[in-house]
Design an enzyme around this catalytic site. Structure first.
Site: not given
Length: 138
Positions: A50-53
């Site tokens: 769920g984190c872009q990074s």
């Protein structure tokens, strides 16, 4: 490597920043203070969905029942947000983490209003993952 501040000092330091550029630089500095996460810990089991990074968080309970958190990110600002979350959960048991509402701290820091939607979603994903792991431990 300088130690991370406690919750109250984090809030004081954050409010002393004159503008959001200074606040972002402070967040990045906090990320630089995180201990280096081992290469072995950079694995799919520790990645936060769920984190872009890319974000890795390792959680373990010490002999005193206190949760110890380690983490890393491939993005400087996100690594700083990892540090902020770790500061807020510092010295807590698994039960304390599950019960603790971290969001009022973000509101006091006016943090969520100044993050991009993808960073806000990533921050929420980190919190959910930590609370979920803590619930499984408690």
């Amino acid at each position: 490597m300088a130690a991370l501040p406690d919750r109250d000092k984090l809030l004081r330091n954050f409010t002393r920043c004159a503008n959001w550029e200074e606040k972002y630089l402070y967040i990045i500095e906090l990320g630089q203070r995180l201990p280096v996460l081992s290469e072995e810990a950079h694995n799919p089991e520790n990645i936060i969905q769920g984190c872009q990074s890319q974000v890795w968080i390792v959680m373990r309970q010490n002999d005193d029942g206190v949760i110890e958190l380690q983490g890393d990110s491939d993005a400087a600002i996100v690594k700083g947000l990892v540090a902020v979350v770790f500061i807020l959960y510092h010295q807590m048991s698994a039960q304390d983490i599950v019960a603790f509402d971290i969001r009022p701290w973000f509101e006091q820091m006016a943090l969520t209003q100044h993050l991009t939607p993808s960073r806000s979603q990533g921050l929420e994903a980190m919190i959910r993952a930590i609370r979920s792991k803590a619930a499984n431990i408690s």
